[in-house]
Design a protein around this motif. Structure first.
Motif, mmCIF file in Angstrom:
data_model
loop_
_atom_site.group_PDB
_atom_site.id
_atom_site.type_symbol
_atom_site.label_atom_id
_atom_site.label_comp_id
_atom_site.label_asym_id
_atom_site.label_seq_id
_atom_site.Cartn_x
_atom_site.Cartn_y
_atom_site.Cartn_z
ATOM 1 N N VAL A 144 0.808 -1.361 0.085
ATOM 2 C CA VAL A 144 -0.333 -0.027 -0.320
ATOM 3 C C VAL A 144 1.305 1.154 0.225
ATOM 4 N N LEU A 145 0.708 1.988 -1.173
ATOM 5 C CA LEU A 145 1.188 3.326 -1.312
ATOM 6 C C LEU A 145 0.424 4.613 -1.485
ATOM 7 N N ASP A 146 1.361 5.412 -1.022
ATOM 8 C CA ASP A 146 0.961 6.984 -1.101
ATOM 9 C C ASP A 146 1.113 7.743 -2.293
ATOM 10 N N PRO A 147 0.264 7.293 -3.453
ATOM 11 C CA PRO A 147 0.852 7.962 -4.543
ATOM 12 C C PRO A 147 1.529 9.165 -4.713
ATOM 13 N N GLY A 148 0.521 10.285 -3.769
ATOM 14 C CA GLY A 148 0.797 11.999 -3.669
ATOM 15 C C GLY A 148 2.259 12.160 -2.811
ATOM 16 N N ARG A 149 2.939 10.909 -2.127
ATOM 17 C CA ARG A 149 3.873 11.208 -1.312
ATOM 18 C C ARG A 149 4.592 10.553 -1.604
ATOM 19 N N TRP A 150 4.523 9.040 -2.814
ATOM 20 C CA TRP A 150 5.500 8.202 -2.567
ATOM 21 C C TRP A 150 6.648 9.317 -3.587
ATOM 22 N N HIS A 151 7.782 8.560 -3.268
ATOM 23 C CA HIS A 151 9.374 9.688 -3.429
ATOM 24 C C HIS A 151 10.058 9.131 -3.915
ATOM 25 N N ASP A 152 11.099 8.923 -4.383
ATOM 26 C CA ASP A 152 12.694 7.959 -4.657
ATOM 27 C C ASP A 152 13.732 9.283 -4.226
ATOM 28 N N ARG A 153 14.271 8.673 -2.938
ATOM 29 C CA ARG A 153 15.540 10.183 -2.367
ATOM 30 C C ARG A 153 16.123 9.037 -2.312
ATOM 31 N N ALA A 154 16.757 8.110 -3.283
ATOM 32 C CA ALA A 154 17.966 7.791 -3.236
ATOM 33 C C ALA A 154 18.394 8.250 -4.610
ATOM 34 N N THR A 155 19.928 8.862 -4.519
ATOM 35 C CA THR A 155 20.420 9.362 -5.934
ATOM 36 C C THR A 155 22.082 9.551 -5.646
ATOM 37 N N PHE A 156 22.570 9.967 -6.559
ATOM 38 C CA PHE A 156 23.486 9.030 -6.870
ATOM 39 C C PHE A 156 24.839 10.301 -5.163
ATOM 40 N N GLU A 157 24.631 11.232 -5.295
ATOM 41 C CA GLU A 157 24.962 12.164 -4.396
ATOM 42 C C GLU A 157 24.964 11.431 -2.232
ATOM 43 N N ASP A 158 23.477 10.969 -2.699
ATOM 44 C CA ASP A 158 23.319 10.216 -1.458
ATOM 45 C C ASP A 158 22.524 8.698 -1.688
ATOM 46 N N PRO A 159 22.695 7.848 -1.666
ATOM 47 C CA PRO A 159 22.572 6.702 -1.792
ATOM 48 C C PRO A 159 21.245 5.667 -1.488
ATOM 49 N N ARG A 160 22.327 6.214 0.250
ATOM 50 C CA ARG A 160 20.981 5.059 1.077
ATOM 51 C C ARG A 160 19.831 5.959 1.626
ATOM 52 N N ASN A 161 19.055 6.382 0.709
ATOM 53 C CA ASN A 161 17.849 6.624 1.530
ATOM 54 C C ASN A 161 16.542 5.938 0.811
ATOM 55 N N SER A 162 15.892 5.700 1.564
ATOM 56 C CA SER A 162 14.753 4.313 1.033
ATOM 57 C C SER A 162 13.583 5.839 0.497
ATOM 58 N N PRO A 163 12.539 5.087 -0.053
ATOM 59 C CA PRO A 163 11.436 6.119 -0.115
ATOM 60 C C PRO A 163 10.268 6.435 0.454
ATOM 61 N N ASP A 164 9.743 8.459 0.178
ATOM 62 C CA ASP A 164 8.773 8.131 1.006
ATOM 63 C C ASP A 164 7.569 7.654 0.622
ATOM 64 N N GLY A 165 6.550 7.819 1.468
ATOM 65 C CA GLY A 165 5.026 7.143 0.668
ATOM 66 C C GLY A 165 4.752 6.144 1.194
ATOM 67 N N LEU A 166 5.793 4.578 1.021
ATOM 68 C CA LEU A 166 5.565 2.853 1.314
ATOM 69 C C LEU A 166 4.825 3.626 2.858
ATOM 70 N N GLU A 167 3.399 3.016 2.475
ATOM 71 C CA GLU A 167 2.669 3.017 3.779
ATOM 72 C C GLU A 167 2.021 1.223 4.782
ATOM 73 N N LEU A 168 2.463 0.207 3.697
ATOM 74 C CA LEU A 168 2.116 -1.221 4.284
ATOM 75 C C LEU A 168 2.760 -1.958 3.097
ATOM 76 N N VAL A 169 3.538 -2.897 4.257
ATOM 77 C CA VAL A 169 3.907 -4.786 3.283
ATOM 78 C C VAL A 169 2.936 -5.453 3.615
ATOM 79 N N VAL A 170 2.341 -6.041 3.444
ATOM 80 C CA VAL A 170 2.013 -7.145 3.985
ATOM 81 C C VAL A 170 2.619 -8.534 3.379
ATOM 82 N N MET A 171 2.955 -9.568 3.905
ATOM 83 C CA MET A 171 3.640 -10.897 3.360
ATOM 84 C C MET A 171 3.373 -11.921 3.822
ATOM 85 N N GLY A 172 2.398 -12.886 3.315
ATOM 86 C CA GLY A 172 1.863 -14.157 3.731
ATOM 87 C C GLY A 172 0.930 -13.806 4.761
#
Length: 525
Positions: free
Chosen positions: A474-502
């Motif tokens: 489940v993600l919020d398309p209005g806040r979904w944003h890639d924060r990992a750049t070549f200058e500062d790569p170790r950044n997870s995205p904004d806007g992910l709200e829920l991950v369900v597995m099994g």
């Protein structure tokens, strides 16, 4: 659990619009509007959010990271619930005396003391580990070859080919998803047509997939594609082209011809597909910046040659010339478009993620001499980020109906990494999905979940439908944003709200990991 009122992109290519999703145990029980919530059902309001199947990273190098409970968190925090490992012919099994461990370490990492006599032993270890994500595993050609004939980059005898075929058959019977080739890398780059053909026939007999990193992705891309397409066509197995791209400035603009070629093979009956990563830079072991002949006996032979004055001079001279079958990236890109990472020596820590040109200038050396010394100082364990890829070719490849997404991320535990390890899937959905772009949202869900699940035989995954395993995002398309750049790569995205597995929530609204790892080993049978 009832997810109420989200926009459901079900992974088939369909947009179901506003829809409820009811989970019962580890599976999806129902989809539809205004579903009833029974007694004891947790209702989660996801209005205004996308609900998608868990993403599948079809080109991962997390072979050893999956043995660490936190090793795949950069993937989980992108919404990835399944990784396919064993790509590019690299992998830890069979270990074969560790002759490839140092060479492959910049790609898959290190696991001192972990020895897997067979590929089945590796699968058993993955099955016993607390896994952050689900795991499907390809059988890597390099270790398979080394188990029979050592690290030597030479043609195999008929008996050695038979030995490899037997080990491959055992590995596929144990649950391997297919065979991966790394024809740019030693020792796979020495494989002759009869060896590749015999192994592909084993793949076909088991009904699995041949996955190929082709020999040359630059000026000889078309010939390299023909080579693996012909192997798969003769054997009668499906073929997946790894990280389809056009590299090097001289080959820019040739992706349409590559897609036309692949289309002609499809028209002739070959089931060929590809994966893509959405970046104009790649990453690999820095040892590949030297000619393949220098790796005739693995990394040991390269380091030995660099220590010897005469052979070192000959290798440095090779850096100024085109090579016959693989691309000389230092020559065609230049040292300013090659970043280096993986430094462990304290004196070199300031070079982490810096261009080779800048490092050479700081040390007062020519780039080739500098690269040679750095590899010796770091025992060859450096990675390189290469700004090599034609950006137009990336988008053209994504528009081809048979491509899916892989990160190709190298799981470095610290230091500089390519941002694709953290940002591939948010980048795809943010920058390549929408009006005028290669995909609409429903197509994106299909390419990052439904199509990969079918391609790699991952039963009951990749789609949101009654009876399917409840791996979803489940993600919020209005806040979904890639924060990992070549200058500062170790950044997870904004806007992910829920991950369900099994059916279990494993990542919450604020990026917090909830509960124990829920990943499974997905053996092919």
């Amino acid at each position: 659990m009832l997810l109420r009122g989200g926009r459901v992109l079900d992974g088939t290519g369909a947009d179901r619009g506003t829809c409820d999703v009811l989970l019962d145990g580890e599976r999806i029980a129902a989809l539809g509007p205004d579903l009833a919530a029974g007694e004891g059902t947790e209702v989660v309001d996801v209005a205004g959010r996308y609900v998608l199947p868990g993403f599948i990273d079809v080109h991962a190098h997390d072979d050893l990271a999956v043995l660490d409970p936190a090793g795949c968190l950069p993937k989980l925090r992108q919404g990835v619930t399944t990784v396919v490992v064993g790509n590019c012919g690299h992998g830890p099994a069979p270990t074969a005396g560790g002759v490839l461990a140092d060479y492959s370490a910049p790609v898959i990492g290190r696991a001192p003391g972990r020895v897997f006599a067979t590929f089945g032993d590796y699968l058993d270890a993955v099955a016993a580990a607390p896994r952050t994500t689900n795991v499907a595993a390809l059988v890597p050609h390099g270790p398979l070859r080394a188990a029979v004939m050592g690290a030597g980059a030479r043609a195999a005898s008929a008996g050695e080919v038979d030995g490899m075929a037997g080990l491959l058959s055992d590995a596929l019977a144990a649950g391997g998803a297919g065979l991966s080739l790394g024809l740019m890398y030693a020792p796979g780059n020495a494989a002759a047509p009869d060896e590749l053909g015999a192994l592909a026939e084993v793949v076909a007999r088991h009904g699995r997939l041949l996955v190929a990193h082709v020999r040359n992705e630059a000026g000889q891309l078309l010939d390299s594609l023909r080579e693996v397409c012909d192997v798969a066509q003769r054997a009668g197995c499906g073929l997946q082209i790894s990280h389809l791209k056009v590299t090097g400035p001289e080959a820019a603009g040739s992706m349409p011809r590559a897609l036309e070629l692949l289309g002609s093979y499809r028209a002739a009956g070959l089931d060929v597909t590809a994966d893509v990563y959405p970046y104009t830079a790649g990453s690999t072991t820095a040892a590949t910046l030297f000619p393949p002949s220098a790796l005739a006996d693995g990394l040991t032979s390269l380091l030995g040659a660099l220590r010897d004055r005469t052979s070192r001079a000959a290798l440095l001279a090779e850096l100024d010339r085109p090579w016959p079958r693989v691309e000389n990236y230092l020559r065609c890109l230049g040292p300013d478009r090659i970043l280096l990472a993986g430094f462990t020596a304290q004196a070199s820590a300031r070079y982490e993620g810096a261009p080779l040109a800048a490092i050479a200038g700081d040390r007062g050396q020519e780039p080739g001499e500098c690269l040679a010394d750095l590899l010796l100082e770091e025992n060859g364990l450096l990675t390189a980020v290469l700004f090599q890829t034609d950006p137009g070719g990336v988008e053209q490849a994504m528009r081809w109906p048979y491509t899916m997404i892989g990160t190709d991320g190298l799981p470095g535990g610290s230091g500089y990494v390519h941002p694709r390890l953290y940002g591939t899937f948010p980048r795809v959905l943010e920058s390549y999905t929408g009006d005028g772009r290669p995909w609409d949202p429903a197509t994106a869900a299909h390419r990052i979940a439904g199509l990969p699940a079918r391609r790699f035989g991952l039963a009951d995954r990749g789609e949101l439908r009654p009876g399917a395993v409840a791996d979803l995002v489940v993600l919020d398309p209005g806040r979904w944003h890639d924060r990992a750049t070549f200058e500062d790569p170790r950044n997870s995205p904004d806007g992910l709200e829920l991950v369900v597995m099994g059916g279990r929530v494993v990542l919450g609204r604020h990026g917090e990991v909830t509960g124990e790892p829920a990943g499974r080993l997905l053996r092919r049978r």
